[in-house]
Structures are given as C-alpha cells and as structure tokens.
Design a protein around this motif. Structure first.
Motif, PDB file in Angstrom:
ATOM      1  N   GLY A  89     -63.412  91.672 -10.911  1.00 24.71           N
ATOM      2  CA  GLY A  89     -64.352  91.136 -11.808  1.00 24.71           C
ATOM      3  C   GLY A  89     -63.716  89.986 -12.573  1.00 24.71           C
ATOM      4  N   GLY A  90     -64.439  88.361 -12.583  1.00 23.16           N
ATOM      5  CA  GLY A  90     -63.505  87.102 -12.261  1.00 23.16           C
ATOM      6  C   GLY A  90     -63.763  87.358 -13.487  1.00 23.16           C
ATOM      7  N   LYS A  91     -63.603  87.811 -14.791  1.00 26.39           N
ATOM      8  CA  LYS A  91     -63.622  86.990 -16.548  1.00 26.39           C
ATOM      9  C   LYS A  91     -61.775  87.928 -16.520  1.00 26.39           C
ATOM     10  N   ASN A  92     -61.838  88.631 -15.298  1.00 22.02           N
ATOM     11  CA  ASN A  92     -60.151  89.702 -15.591  1.00 22.02           C
ATOM     12  C   ASN A  92     -59.124  88.460 -14.573  1.00 22.02           C
ATOM     13  N   LEU A  93     -59.692  87.178 -14.259  1.00 23.75           N
ATOM     14  CA  LEU A  93     -58.913  86.394 -13.242  1.00 23.75           C
ATOM     15  C   LEU A  93     -57.161  85.984 -13.718  1.00 23.75           C
ATOM     16  N   THR A  94     -58.072  85.730 -14.911  1.00 21.35           N
ATOM     17  CA  THR A  94     -57.053  85.066 -15.976  1.00 21.35           C
ATOM     18  C   THR A  94     -55.613  85.460 -16.318  1.00 21.35           C
ATOM     19  N   SER A  95     -55.661  87.201 -16.649  1.00 19.04           N
ATOM     20  CA  SER A  95     -54.862  88.217 -16.701  1.00 19.04           C
ATOM     21  C   SER A  95     -54.011  88.983 -15.372  1.00 19.04           C
ATOM     22  N   LEU A  96     -55.268  89.331 -14.739  1.00 19.83           N
ATOM     23  CA  LEU A  96     -54.406  89.123 -13.533  1.00 19.83           C
ATOM     24  C   LEU A  96     -53.564  88.456 -13.055  1.00 19.83           C
ATOM     25  N   GLY A  97     -54.077  87.187 -13.012  1.00 12.93           N
ATOM     26  CA  GLY A  97     -53.339  86.082 -12.187  1.00 12.93           C
ATOM     27  C   GLY A  97     -51.617  85.479 -13.825  1.00 12.93           C
ATOM     28  N   THR A  98     -51.867  86.336 -14.162  1.00  8.62           N
ATOM     29  CA  THR A  98     -50.239  86.213 -15.443  1.00  8.62           C
ATOM     30  C   THR A  98     -49.806  87.365 -15.181  1.00  8.62           C
ATOM     31  N   THR A  99     -50.360  88.679 -14.573  1.00  4.43           N
ATOM     32  CA  THR A  99     -49.314  89.885 -14.431  1.00  4.43           C
ATOM     33  C   THR A  99     -48.910  89.874 -12.967  1.00  4.43           C
ATOM     34  N   ILE A 100     -49.601  89.325 -11.825  1.00  8.89           N
ATOM     35  CA  ILE A 100     -49.068  88.447 -10.980  1.00  8.89           C
ATOM     36  C   ILE A 100     -48.159  87.187 -10.674  1.00  8.89           C
ATOM     37  N   GLY A 101     -48.269  85.944 -11.303  1.00  6.17           N
ATOM     38  CA  GLY A 101     -47.437  85.488 -12.128  1.00  6.17           C
ATOM     39  C   GLY A 101     -45.754  85.646 -12.767  1.00  6.17           C
ATOM     40  N   LYS A 102     -45.708  86.714 -13.470  1.00  8.10           N
ATOM     41  CA  LYS A 102     -44.215  87.594 -13.992  1.00  8.10           C
ATOM     42  C   LYS A 102     -43.914  87.230 -13.062  1.00  8.10           C
ATOM     43  N   ASN A 103     -44.812  88.526 -11.752  1.00  8.10           N
ATOM     44  CA  ASN A 103     -43.766  89.819 -10.831  1.00  8.10           C
ATOM     45  C   ASN A 103     -43.671  88.598  -9.605  1.00  8.10           C
ATOM     46  N   TYR A 104     -44.016  87.744 -10.074  1.00  9.55           N
ATOM     47  CA  TYR A 104     -43.475  87.410  -8.039  1.00  9.55           C
ATOM     48  C   TYR A 104     -42.050  86.009  -9.260  1.00  9.55           C
ATOM     49  N   GLN A 105     -42.755  85.647 -10.553  1.00  8.91           N
ATOM     50  CA  GLN A 105     -41.466  84.760 -11.042  1.00  8.91           C
ATOM     51  C   GLN A 105     -40.478  86.144 -11.211  1.00  8.91           C
ATOM     52  N   GLN A 106     -40.369  87.262 -11.621  1.00 12.71           N
ATOM     53  CA  GLN A 106     -39.453  88.471 -11.212  1.00 12.71           C
ATOM     54  C   GLN A 106     -38.587  88.535  -9.491  1.00 12.71           C
ATOM     55  N   ALA A 107     -39.699  88.615  -8.987  1.00 11.43           N
ATOM     56  CA  ALA A 107     -38.722  88.386  -6.935  1.00 11.43           C
ATOM     57  C   ALA A 107     -37.736  86.990  -7.422  1.00 11.43           C
ATOM     58  N   LEU A 108     -38.591  86.127  -7.396  1.00 10.86           N
ATOM     59  CA  LEU A 108     -37.807  85.054  -7.219  1.00 10.86           C
ATOM     60  C   LEU A 108     -36.206  84.609  -7.760  1.00 10.86           C
ATOM     61  N   ALA A 109     -36.682  85.663  -9.622  1.00 14.12           N
ATOM     62  CA  ALA A 109     -34.882  85.820  -9.749  1.00 14.12           C
ATOM     63  C   ALA A 109     -34.045  86.571  -9.243  1.00 14.12           C
ATOM     64  N   LYS A 110     -34.432  87.411  -8.336  1.00 14.23           N
ATOM     65  CA  LYS A 110     -33.873  88.412  -7.087  1.00 14.23           C
ATOM     66  C   LYS A 110     -33.230  88.141  -5.981  1.00 14.23           C
ATOM     67  N   GLY A 111     -34.211  85.971  -5.793  1.00 17.37           N
ATOM     68  CA  GLY A 111     -32.963  85.788  -4.317  1.00 17.37           C
ATOM     69  C   GLY A 111     -34.338  85.904  -3.416  1.00 17.37           C
ATOM     70  N   GLU A 112     -35.765  86.517  -3.970  1.00 17.83           N
ATOM     71  CA  GLU A 112     -36.407  87.128  -2.790  1.00 17.83           C
ATOM     72  C   GLU A 112     -38.115  85.967  -3.151  1.00 17.83           C
ATOM     73  N   ILE A 113     -38.691  85.566  -1.705  1.00 15.24           N
ATOM     74  CA  ILE A 113     -39.856  84.764  -2.107  1.00 15.24           C
ATOM     75  C   ILE A 113     -40.688  85.517  -1.020  1.00 15.24           C
ATOM     76  N   PRO A 114     -41.433  86.190  -1.982  1.00 10.42           N
ATOM     77  CA  PRO A 114     -42.716  86.694  -1.528  1.00 10.42           C
ATOM     78  C   PRO A 114     -43.395  86.474  -0.505  1.00 10.42           C
ATOM     79  N   SER A 115     -44.462  85.899   0.629  1.00  5.50           N
ATOM     80  CA  SER A 115     -44.958  85.427   1.122  1.00  5.50           C
ATOM     81  C   SER A 115     -46.604  86.171   1.854  1.00  5.50           C
ATOM     82  N   PHE A 116     -47.891  85.826   1.340  1.00  6.35           N
ATOM     83  CA  PHE A 116     -48.643  86.035   1.779  1.00  6.35           C
ATOM     84  C   PHE A 116     -49.684  85.666   1.581  1.00  6.35           C
TER      85      PHE A 116
END
Length: 395
Positions: A89-116
């Motif tokens: 649902g479009g109105k939930n995209l902001t909160s979802l983006g926050t979740t994805i962003g935080k988890n992507y940041q954690q992956a980068l902190a481990k030296g990983e670079i997720p690509s998709f």
C-alpha cells in the motif's frame, strides 16, 4: 532466481507470487501481520485461484516467511535476493523504506554490498521515488552512493484484481486467495540500469513506461471509485453488481468519456492507449466472476477525496481540458456521503460533514474553494443524488 515479496496480501501472495512461481522463482515473504506469519508457518502451501479459469490455478509452495522486524532474516535476505517486490500500500512506503534503509546500512557495516532490483507494486502515483527517498533517508552520503550503484528501484503497474473467496468457494486454508485471469505485469524498464532485465514470462519491462502509472490510477481508480460510492448509496454490496446497475451504468459510461478526454489532454497519452486502458478497466469491474465489495473500494474516503487523488485530480484535469466533469463530480458527491460505520475515516468524514458542512469538506478535505466551478458541480451532484433519493438524509 530468488525473489522477496514484502506484503502478503492479495496482490503480494496472490498475483505476484503466482507470476513468480510460474517462472520457478524461489519466494520469501515479509509482512507485519503476526497472524499471517503463523499461517505461513502452519501451512506448507496454498493455492492462488484464478477467477473463472480454474485450469490456471497456481499452487505456491517451498516459500519462506519472516516478520518485517526480523533483522536476522533481513541480514540473509538482502544478500541472497535478486528482486524485491513491495505490495504494502502506497501510504506504507515511507515506513517500509525506513526498514529497508536501516537493514541495508547494517549490511554495509558488515562489509557486505547487497545488489538487487526493487520493484514497487503499489496503487500510488510516485511509488518508486517515494520508496527510494525513504531508504536513502537512513543512509549517509557515502552509503547512499553505494546503494545507488548497486540497487535499481523501479515500479510496476498492477492491473489485475485480487479478491476474497467468492461465495461458496471458501477453503480450509486461510492463505488461499483469488485473482483475476490477467497475466501481465508492466514494469518501468528505464529505471533498471545496474542490472540486466530479468528474463521472466508475464513481465513487460517497458522503457517507455511514461505516464502509465497516472493512467492506471486516473482510469481504474477513478472509475471504480465512481462505481463503489454510487453503489454504496444505492445499497449495493458488490462492485460488479453496481457497475452493471441500469442506473449507475450510464453514469459510468459518461465517467469514462470524461476520464479519457482529460487524460489524453493532460498526460499527452495517445487516444488509442487511453481507450484500451478504459476498456480493460470497465470489463474488469463489470465481471461478475471478480467478487469485490464496494465498502473495500470506498474505505479511507478522506485520502481518496484529496486534491490530487482519484476524484478531484481527474476532475480538475477535465476542467483544464474544457470538459465538464459531471459524472466525476457526481461520484465525488457520493464519496462525501460514504458513511460506512466500520471505516474510521468514513466516520470522521461524516462528522465533519454533519457538524461543519459540505463547504468545509470541499475546502479542507478536497482542497478546492467552496465557490469554485468544481465545488458547484459537486454540490449540484449532491442535489441530484438527493433527488434520486440515493442520499436520504437531510442536511
């Protein structure tokens, strides 16, 4: 190939999952609903039933599921997935983006670079931009550059319907869902630049995606809103019954004419393309095999009456094109009187209308001046609905 579906509702676990399963893609689900997570764990498979064509039913099995807040699951998922689909649902995209962003940041902190590739499947005007902005809001400038170099964020247009079980078709498996017999998922191909476009049946990666999202929203959403709000006032429960109602049908036909002319003028789309959009939409909403409730379509009228949404937006486009949007205004009038008691937004709208008046709704909810041409058309629509006795209350 491995895909992630965020959102286990009718479109996510139904339409999108069935397309992926037919392409032999492994599927992982993420959702916020804990009960749904329990059901995913309890059942090893479920069926996506195709309305009116049981031979096309698809069994979904071999999937994994995780709660959206499971950071351990995200740590694995971001590094293994090839494509992420969002159906939240479009109105939930902001909160979802926050979740994805935080988890992507954690992956980068481990030296990983997720690509998709990330594909939004939302009923929204700018879903890809909104999601990407929300993700990047969680990243430093350096992290943002890494994300932009390794992740394509694009968008799809969902033209198929997902519904609850038709009467008499309920099953023992609560995960079973029903979808329209429609097998095309258009995707904005131009936004995919870091990856090759996936070789998947049913997926149309269109480099001339252009105004298709706006076409979809202002054709499908506007016309089905007209059907639902007028149907609700008449006491009709289902969309197909309302669309085929002898009193609503001519209003719907007039509505499509207004929508088509407005979008051809305002979006610059071809008349042929727009007519095809409206033909597909009308056939869907008149199809008795697709069982959908008018109250589901009508819910959240405060958002749907907003200035750039499905009613006021195309009505303003029509006026700009020199067209009088009488049918759309009539639908807007009906929406103002949508008072479904189980919808908090409808209850709030009713309270505003009854205590402060229609003019306040027009100015504060719809964002139009109470003495404007469009406001007067809507108020004329209210008068017409009262004359028809579809609105039975007295102000």
């Amino acid at each position: 190939m491995r895909a992630t579906i965020i959102g286990g509702g009718r479109i996510g676990r139904g339409f999108v999952a069935s397309l992926l399963k037919r392409n032999q893609v492994e599927i992982d689900f993420f959702d916020t609903n804990k009960q749904l997570m329990k059901e995913f764990e309890q059942y090893n498979s479920y069926t996506v039933h195709v309305l009116g064509n049981t031979e096309e039913n698809t069994v979904i099995d071999g999937y994994h599921s995780s709660h959206i807040d499971d950071s351990k699951a995200w740590a694995t998922e971001l590094n293994q997935t090839d494509i992420i689909f969002t159906a939240v649902g479009g109105k939930n995209l902001t909160s979802l983006g926050t979740t994805i962003g935080k988890n992507y940041q954690q992956a980068l902190a481990k030296g990983e670079i997720p690509s998709f590739i990330l594909i939004t499947c939302e009923n929204w005007m700018t879903p890809a931009d909104d999601l990407q902005q929300a993700i990047e809001s969680q990243l430093t400038n350096e992290e943002k550059e890494v994300f932009q170099n390794h992740v394509d964020v694009t968008q799809a247009v969902i033209r198929a319907s997902g519904t609850s079980a038709p009467p008499g078709k309920e099953t023992a498996n609560p995960l079973d869902t029903w979808v329209q017999d429609y097998w095309v998922l258009p995707v904005d191909g131009k936004r995919i630049q870091k990856h090759s476009k996936p070789d998947l049946r049913y997926f149309e990666f269109n480099d001339n995606f252009g105004e298709m999202l706006a076409q979809k929203i202002y054709t499908n959403n506007t016309s089905v809103a007209l059907i639902a709000y007028l149907g609700y006032l008449k006491g009709i429960s289902h969309v197909a019954d309302a669309a085929n109602d002898p009193e609503i049908e001519p209003i719907l036909e007039a509505g499509y004419q207004e929508i088509n002319q407005a979008l051809v003028y305002s979006l610059g789309v071809s008349q042929e393309s727009q007519l095809e959009f409206s033909r597909v939409a009308e056939a869907k909403y008149k199809d008795y095999a697709i069982v959908d409730e008018v109250v589901r379509i009508g819910r959240d009228p405060l958002r749907k009456l907003a200035v750039d949404d499905r009613l006021i937006g195309p009505a303003k486009m029509a006026l700009d094109a020199g067209i009088t949007p009488k049918a759309i205004s009539l639908a807007t009038a009906a929406a103002i009187y949508f008072d479904y008691s189980k919808d908090p937004a409808a209850e709030e709208l009713k309270k505003i209308r009854e205590t402060q008046g229609v003019d306040t709704v027009l100015e504060e909810i719809c964002g139009i001046a109470k003495d404007s041409i469009l406001a007067n058309l809507i108020k004329e629509g209210i008068s017409e609905l009262k004359e028809r006795q579809w609105i039975k209350e007295e102000d």
